[in-house]
Design an enzyme around this catalytic site. Structure first.
Site, PDB file in Angstrom:
ATOM      1  N   CYS A   1      42.565  36.343  36.004  1.00  0.00           N
ATOM      2  CA  CYS A   1      41.998  37.179  37.279  1.00  0.00           C
ATOM      3  C   CYS A   1      40.715  36.713  37.714  1.00  0.00           C
ATOM      4  O   CYS A   1      40.332  36.645  38.798  1.00  0.00           O
ATOM      5  CB  CYS A   1      42.114  38.630  36.956  1.00  0.00           C
ATOM      6  SG  CYS A   1      41.226  39.241  35.254  1.00  0.00           S
TER       7      CYS A   1
ATOM      8  N   HIS B   1      33.767  42.959  37.664  1.00  0.00           N
ATOM      9  CA  HIS B   1      34.435  42.853  36.391  1.00  0.00           C
ATOM     10  C   HIS B   1      34.362  44.479  35.834  1.00  0.00           C
ATOM     11  O   HIS B   1      33.447  45.308  36.049  1.00  0.00           O
ATOM     12  CB  HIS B   1      33.385  42.653  35.278  1.00  0.00           C
ATOM     13  CG  HIS B   1      33.687  42.442  33.961  1.00  0.00           C
ATOM     14  ND1 HIS B   1      33.580  43.394  33.014  1.00  0.00           N
ATOM     15  CD2 HIS B   1      34.661  41.457  33.189  1.00  0.00           C
ATOM     16  CE1 HIS B   1      34.117  43.224  32.085  1.00  0.00           C
ATOM     17  NE2 HIS B   1      34.713  42.322  32.096  1.00  0.00           N
TER      18      HIS B   1
ATOM     19  N   HIS C   1      38.924  43.008  33.616  1.00  0.00           N
ATOM     20  CA  HIS C   1      39.764  42.526  34.672  1.00  0.00           C
ATOM     21  C   HIS C   1      38.552  42.428  35.676  1.00  0.00           C
ATOM     22  O   HIS C   1      37.666  43.072  35.890  1.00  0.00           O
ATOM     23  CB  HIS C   1      40.722  43.735  35.047  1.00  0.00           C
ATOM     24  CG  HIS C   1      41.462  43.158  36.302  1.00  0.00           C
ATOM     25  ND1 HIS C   1      42.385  42.274  36.191  1.00  0.00           N
ATOM     26  CD2 HIS C   1      41.733  43.669  37.506  1.00  0.00           C
ATOM     27  CE1 HIS C   1      42.782  41.988  37.368  1.00  0.00           C
ATOM     28  NE2 HIS C   1      42.381  43.062  38.127  1.00  0.00           N
TER      29      HIS C   1
END
Length: 1037
Positions: free
Chosen positions: A176, A583, A591
């Site tokens: 990601c 974040h 993620h």
């Protein structure tokens, strides 16, 4: 005028009395909060008490019963700037990584600075922030938008790009971070053009000369391919695997562990710089080559300083500019601190002292200015990195003038003025604090309130000379005798009668409201009272005026500091916020996603792997500023607002039209995208052909089944669906036959004409009227008539009249009716009518569709009943799958109509309960530390809980989102605890799966096998379980 003053004074006293009552009843000491409660309630004490009680109830209390609700607050131990938890945290991005003493000193300095400026300790600030976060989030009922999750549907139509919507990037395994960075760069159109039009140097077409070329050039080609797909693909999202693999391979250490994401970002830009440098050197032989990556992302600053008494000036280049977060409230504070290091007084003085320090002044800013926010620091005590969750604000438009070398002198003057104002501000705040926290003991109160209390005490009149004499021990609790009432009324003065008695309904509910609630002076003359009231009133007015003057001065100084750089001369270097990289999680796992501004649509877009959705500045602020949750910005990308070419579309030189889509691409990439789109078109064609074949096969199968049924109708009794008719009258069809026969008997009793057709018509009308009453009846949850008869379901969902008529005819055409002559004749007439119905009168596809919907409803009900029964038996593992499928099937039914399914909130509640209970069991097993228990617990999480989390997130309901947050926080809280190394490894391996919910929804096992229930049995089980769950407390449902 005097009467107006008297009225104003009495109103003020009445309001103050109400404030005092509220303070005593609720225990709240915050004057502003008390005043807010009175304003909200318009002076109504009951509403004000309810308002404050609700506020206090929402403040988290840490105990076992509320662990899940407060684990977020418990884990945010980094909030306190300079607190004990932070004193042994050292910055990873600094040069002196081992200098623990410097970090401690800096932390203590920040703590003292915060106390000097506000008069409030760090601990108080931390507690205040936690309380504010809790109250604000509960009051606003913020819908916390988490990672949108999309399944990789087998249907290519679901993966088809809609118009010119931005293309997402598939997460190919903890990537990601790659998606967030690449999308931010791709949406810089100048950068996009540079990548798309890049061509490798001619000399390396045959064989790369070195390892750098061998690695960078393939990566550039894969990046070009990826960008071209993001421009012209027909897919909703594309796969970046090839580019990701090249990048990841270069960062595998001997243990094959991933490095920090910021290192990936640095390396990505390094590779791009190297690739363009090779091209630049080839294009400009003999001249100094210009690297477009350097010109786009790199700037220069001048370091001016003194080292051991000697002055120096150095020019340095920078790319991503690192900023400390810890200890600062906004971006400008971070920048101010980053531009000054050490003691700088000697820089401005004529004397050549031995102090050392330096200032940074930007001489050249890049078109794309990137700030790297240092939110990950190393905790030496625990021996691992940790994340800083402090709130840090940043503007959408950033003016960099104050940091430019050309404004050095004026900035120094303004900084000195700000320093002087802050010193003055500290003095004023300390003076104000003496007024607001008056007293010498541990408890302090606003001085104005103290004077008001003294005034109230002096003006109170005692009913008797002793506080215990007016209580008759023989009287019942809370009662009064006639003598006491007489004494009270005769001894009361006119002033006392006008005074509003203070009654505390919660703490003194047994005392009558006409008795004084406060102590009073034993003896006071009218003269003494008049003098004392005059003095107290005058002193209170003076205190209030002084307080207002101090508050006004503090506000003006704050405003002056805010506007210090607002003149036009200091607003000539504007940088607009282009992208925010966010974040969520802890230092070990989490993620990433990005918010990117779309200047053409003038809105923020959220790029979350394969999901690209419209967003807002409010959502960006909530997810990026930090301080409330585990999500916060770690990188800010600003662009020079005076250089529009960065985000402007390219124009065709011949036509003057904007280039879009495939027109942007060079020939080789056009061909590449064209081939990929053809593959996707082929996939769609194959899918459509497959679906057409399936539909044709189903149609043929239905036709064959119908022909077979017609051929055997004479010898074999017709079998309708189980909810209509069964071959034997001993099971499910028995109740239906009884209803049918009852309707026929009533029709025979009421109908004069006894012909079979007349009786059939009358019986159908009677049966329909009975079922219509059921459909319209308001029943308790445990009694659902839809399960008893299909017609009730059809009526409530407005099925066509022809469908109802045919279904009722089928009921009366049942061959299993009693074999008396009347029923036989009616059955024959019904069957004849069915045969006479022409295809154009009743659409059999529609008829079958409605009956299939009802079969789905019954099947979903069995899933729900079974799941709820298992849940009541605390068999959560088995219950979960039944409830998961029940919820999904129910949602599909409800999407077509309000009465097609069951209560979605009820199913959602028990689905959440199962997941939370399983999460709790798994966490307890992990905490045990025993290997078999730990393995079983993580198995539960990986096999059951984690695959279900996307199902909770995809529909974005607030309670589901909070449940996911609770489960995540439970596991994230272990990061701050000591544990054995093997447990730490398992936790580190597991957390990314729990936190990274952007991956595709994992396929579950096949739906559990359903037991076979007759209609009567299903209704009974449904009634029992619904009665059981409805008796439970409704809190949380």
């Amino acid at each position: 005028n005097s009467s107006k003053l008297i009225n104003m004074d009495s109103n003020s006293q009445h309001q103050q009395t109400l404030l005092n009552q509220l303070r005593e009843v609720t225990g709240t000491t915050d004057v502003q909060l008390l005043q807010q409660a009175l304003q909200v309630s318009n002076g109504d004490m009951a509403e004000a008490v309810a308002f404050l009680t609700e506020k206090n109830a929402k403040v988290p209390q840490q105990d076992e019963t509320t662990y899940y609700q407060t684990s977020q607050v418990a884990s945010d131990r980094y909030i306190s700037v300079g607190s004990q938890a932070d004193t042994n945290v050292i910055d990873l991005t600094g040069d002196d990584k081992d200098d623990l003493q410097r970090a401690i000193a800096l932390s203590l300095e920040e703590s003292n600075r915060a106390f000097r400026e506000t008069g409030i300790t760090d601990e108080e600030q931390a507690i205040s922030r936690v309380l504010e976060a809790s109250i604000a989030e509960n009051k606003a009922s913020l819908k916390r938008t988490h990672t949108e999750v999309w399944s990789d549907s087998p249907n290519p139509h679901d993966r088809k790009r809609i118009d010119s919507c931005p293309v997402g990037l598939k997460n190919v395994g903890n990537t990601c971070w790659f998606s967030a960075v690449i999308q931010s760069l791709f949406n810089l159109l100048e950068f996009q053009r540079l990548v798309l039009n890049y061509s490798p140097p001619a000399r390396v077409h045959d064989l790369p000369r070195n390892q750098k070329e061998h690695r960078n050039l393939p990566f550039m080609q894969e990046l070009r391919n990826l960008f071209s797909l993001m421009v012209g693909s027909k897919r909703k999202y594309v796969d970046p695997s090839r580019a990701v693999e090249i990048l990841k391979d270069a960062f595998k250490s001997s243990e094959s562990q991933q490095q920090d994401v910021s290192e990936f970002t640095h390396k990505l830009l390094d590779w791009l710089e190297d690739a363009f440098q090779m091209k630049a050197e080839e294009d400009r032989e003999g001249e100094k080559p210009k690297n477009p990556m350097v010109e786009l992302f790199y700037g220069r600053f001048l370091a001016v300083g003194v080292l051991e008494g000697k002055k120096f000036e150095n020019t340095e280049m920078f790319g991503q500019y690192p900023l400390q977060v810890n200890g600062f409230k906004d971006l400008h504070e971070c920048l101010e601190a980053a531009m000054i290091e050490g003691e700088i007084e000697s820089l401005h003085s004529a004397e050549n002292s031995a102090r050392s320090g330096q200032e940074h002044w930007f001489t050249e800013l890049p078109p794309v200015l990137t700030f790297e926010l240092s939110r990950f620091e190393f905790n030496q005590a625990l021996g691992r990195p940790e994340k800083i969750h402090n709130k840090l604000e940043f503007p959408s438009m950033l003016y960099m003038d104050r940091y430019m070398d050309r404004n050095r002198e004026i900035t120094r003057i303004k900084r000195e003025e700000i320093r002087r104002l802050k010193e003055h501000l500290t003095v004023l705040q300390q003076r104000l604090e003496r007024y607001l926290s008056y007293g010498s003991g541990p408890k302090r109160f606003p001085l104005a309130d103290v004077l008001q209390y003294a005034m109230e005490f002096a003006s109170s009149k005692p009913v008797c000379t002793s506080p215990v004499e007016d209580i008759d021990s023989s009287a019942p609790p809370g009662g009064t005798t006639g003598q006491q009432l007489h004494a009270a009324s005769s001894g009361a003065t006119k002033a006392q009668q006008q005074r509003v008695p203070i009654h505390k309904p919660f703490t003194q509910s047994r005392l009558p409201p006409d008795l004084p609630m406060h102590p009073a002076p034993r003896h006071i003359t009218e003269e003494e009272l008049r003098v004392l009231e005059g003095c107290l009133h005058r002193w209170r007015s003076e205190v209030e005026n002084d307080t207002r003057d101090l508050q006004g001065s503090i506000t003006r100084i704050h405003r002056t500091i805010e506007l210090m750089y607002s003149d036009k001369s200091m607003m000539q270097v504007p940088y607009r916020l282009h992208a925010v990289l966010v974040h969520e999680g802890q230092a070990n796992a989490g993620h990433y996603w990005a918010y990117i501004y779309d200047p053409h649509q003038r809105c923020w877009m959220k790029y979350n792997d394969i999901s690209v959705t419209k967003s807002s500045w409010e959502e960006l602020v909530r997810d990026s500023f930090g301080g409330y949750r585990n999500a916060s910005a770690y990188c800010l990308m600003y662009i020079n607002d005076k250089k529009p070419f960065l985000i402007e579309e390219e124009f065709d030189k011949e036509t003057g039209q904007i280039l879009s889509g495939m027109d942007k691409l060079p020939p080789d990439l056009k061909q590449f995208v064209k081939e990929d789109n053809e593959l996707f078109d082929k996939e769609i064609e194959e899918w459509d052909a497959l679906q057409a074949r399936k539909a044709q096969q189903e149609k043929l199968a239905l036709a064959a089944a119908a022909a077979a049924a017609a051929a055997s109708a004479a010898s074999i009794p017709q079998q309708d669906p189980e909810y209509m008719e069964q071959p034997s009258p001993t099971n499910d069809s028995k109740h239906l036959q009884e209803d049918t026969e009852r309707a026929i008997s009533r029709a025979a009793a009421e109908q004069e004409e006894r012909s079979p057709e007349a009786l059939l018509n009358a019986a159908i009308k009677l049966e329909y009227a009975r079922l219509l009453r059921f459909a319209q009846e308001d029943t308790p949850p445990e009694n659902d008539y839809r399960l008893q008869h299909i017609i009730v379901y059809f009526i409530q969902n407005q099925a066509p009249k022809k469908i109802l008529e045919r279904t009722l005819l089928t009921q009366f055409a049942d061959r299993n009716l009693a074999f008396d002559e009347r029923c036989k004749s009616i059955m024959s007439v019904a069957r004849a009518k069915l045969d006479l119905i022409k295809p154009e009168e009743v659409n059999m596809d529609e008829y079958e569709m409605w009956h299939q919907v009802y079969r789905n409803f019954r099947e979903m009900t069995i899933f729900m009943v079974t799941g709820l029964e298992l849940s009541q038996k605390t068999n959560y593992m088995e219950a979960l799958m039944y409830l998961i499928y029940a919820y999904q099937y129910n949602k599909e039914l409800l999407s077509k109509g309000l009465y097609r399914g069951h209560d979605e909130e009820l199913l959602g509640f028990y689905r959440r309960e199962c997941l939370l209970k399983l999460n709790e069991q798994a966490a307890a097993m992990f905490e045990s530390g025993e290997e078999p228990e730990v393995t079983t617990g993580l198995g539960i999480m990986n096999e059951l809980v984690v695959p279900c989390i996307p199902l909770l997130l995809v529909h974005d309901t607030e309670r589901d989102l909070l449940a996911v947050e609770d489960m995540r926080n439970r596991w994230c809280s272990y990061l701050g605890q000591e544990m054995e190394s093997h447990l730490q490894e398992k936790l580190t391996d597991f957390l990314p799966k729990l936190l990274d919910c952007s991956t595709e929804i994992k396929s579950f096992h096949d739906p559990p096998k359903l037991p076979t229930y007759s209609t009567l049995e299903l209704c009974e089980r449904f009634s029992r379980i619904m009665a059981a769950v409805c008796r439970l407390p409704t809190e949380g449902r």
